[in-house]
Design an enzyme around this catalytic site. Sequence first.
Site, PDB file in Angstrom:
ATOM      1  N   ASP A   1     -68.706  52.922 -30.254  1.00 22.39           N
ATOM      2  CA  ASP A   1     -69.369  51.930 -29.268  1.00 22.39           C
ATOM      3  C   ASP A   1     -68.559  50.410 -28.765  1.00 22.39           C
ATOM      4  OD1 ASP A   1     -71.310  51.269 -27.320  1.00 22.39           O
ATOM      5  OD2 ASP A   1     -72.040  49.755 -28.606  1.00 22.39           O
TER       6      ASP A   1
ATOM      7  N   THR B   1     -68.981  47.413 -27.008  1.00 19.46           N
ATOM      8  CA  THR B   1     -69.665  46.052 -27.525  1.00 19.46           C
ATOM      9  C   THR B   1     -70.046  45.852 -28.334  1.00 19.46           C
ATOM     10  OG1 THR B   1     -70.527  46.104 -24.805  1.00 19.46           O
ATOM     11  CG2 THR B   1     -71.535  44.382 -26.424  1.00 19.46           C
TER      12      THR B   1
ATOM     13  N   ASP C   1     -73.900  49.297 -33.076  1.00 15.80           N
ATOM     14  CA  ASP C   1     -74.512  48.097 -33.987  1.00 15.80           C
ATOM     15  C   ASP C   1     -76.028  47.577 -32.234  1.00 15.80           C
ATOM     16  OD1 ASP C   1     -73.752  47.074 -30.850  1.00 15.80           O
ATOM     17  OD2 ASP C   1     -72.648  44.821 -31.309  1.00 15.80           O
TER      18      ASP C   1
END
Length: 582
Positions: A108, A110, A332
Amino acid sequence: INNEAKYIKKNNSQILKSFKFIISICSIIIFPVGAALFSSSYFVHDRGFQASVVTTVGALVGMIPAGMILLTSSVLAVSVIRLSRKKVLVNEMYCIETLARVDVLCLDKTGTLTADCMNVHEVINLNTNDDKIMTNATSEAVGDYVQGVQPVACKQFVPFSSETKWSGGAFANGKTYIMGAAEFVFSDKEKYPEIYEKINQITETVRILVLGSSDLPVDANAIPEDLHPMALILIKDKLRDNVCETVDYFKEQGVTLKVISGDSVKTVRNIALDTGIEGADQAVDMTTVKTDEELEEVAERCNVFGRVTPAQKKKLVLALKKNGHKVAMTGDGVNDVLALKEADCSVSMASGSEAARNVSQLVLVNNDFAAMPHVVAEGRRTINNIERSSSLYLVKTMYSIALAVFFMFSPLSYPFQPIQLSLISTMTVALPSFVLALQPNKNIVRGNFTYNIISRAAPAAICVILSIITTALLSGVLGISQEQLSTMAVTITSFVCLLLIVRLSIPFNALRAAMMAVSVTGVVIAFSFFHNFFSLVPLEFPSLMLLLGLCAVSAVVFNLLYNVADHYIEKSKRLSAVFRKK
């Protein structure tokens, strides 16, 4: 998303599957062979109840690969402790192995490639003034940018959604303000050409949000029709420290990196280019992918994906697994939960959402993606060393089963007593296996675990079986008693097992040399000073000559068989590497 993630994921550990298979086979064999051996000894050869029980127990004890599971658990526990020093929290022990085997790592953007903090880089006005724009910021980054400006009270708020890609609210000044991704907030490109002209002119690595206003009330299900564009807000992502070095590490190890993000394709592509992700120039806008067939095709062909919904993230992971890949996923946020749950190995940042941490097998406590190579290295050490040590346990299992079947039809008793197997197990299995299992090992994990450990154990087991059967067949001609046969069996078995330890210890270092010296010394002391305790007797001249001849032949045959086994193991590893690459 949380409700969909509430299921028990099956463990995907090859080591665990291998041990379950071996234990299942032993469990199936041990009862009928044990019963047949006891019946042969007690009823056919009339050796008495006590002697028959001792003989049977000696055979059954040898068939059980005792200590193999303890060894594995101990090595994994040590790995968990070592990783904790690198600020990596292990929620599931066997994921250490799984991560070392992955060939695709999904990232991912970010929070993984970029740091947790973001800054407003620039605000581009679209036919409005600065004062109106600055009173509507809601995100933390925009809030930091407009510190000191008097805010306007919000009467009704629609939170950001990974599906809609926007958030907004109705404010005390009578206006509704919407902020989010341009493709979702102003989806009609022909109606708002000035927005997309401005976006196309932006060349920097930034995250682009649009801000719009309306006189109509806010609705969680739809954007107001009279939405007026106010500004483009450019948010700068900061790359994590050492992220490029970590990306290079995985590329060198043959791991394919795929960036899966909900941000715009342009933003994701630029970040991927900056970090050196291969294929970043062929980024895919997942809003254009409509069917599962198209998704499966781009999942294999492309490495960078933008505007990915949580459901699509999960489907991408499933598509990669369907094509035979071992997939790890890092994320996250809540929008990563479904993909994290479905991946073979899931990794989250401690600063991420609670939902992401709960479903992840590994948590990076320092939120540092650079810790990933340490996990891979620890996994390789664990797998390669367990593979090396487990073969010692299987040798005893293999020759015990074969010899039990042979002596079932022989007038001679099974040659091993339980106390003798304890000597062999301690000096040539237990001690060496634990030393070898904790040694450094950074070799790439390849091949099938079960095939590898059986192949390494087979040469030693074959030599033991052939030597003891030869001794039994010649015992009548040479006048070898049952006690001498037992002593010869223990000697030959110890000798061959020590040969295997030598081959497994190459290349030698100080610790391995010391371990080898202790094993040899322990066997010599047992034969010299504790022979009565271990039911060992002095050998007569014919028995001694036969023993020396069998040891010499066993040494030659063992090395030949081990070289052949090693050749085929390496060949299978090369084939698996080629298959992985394809």
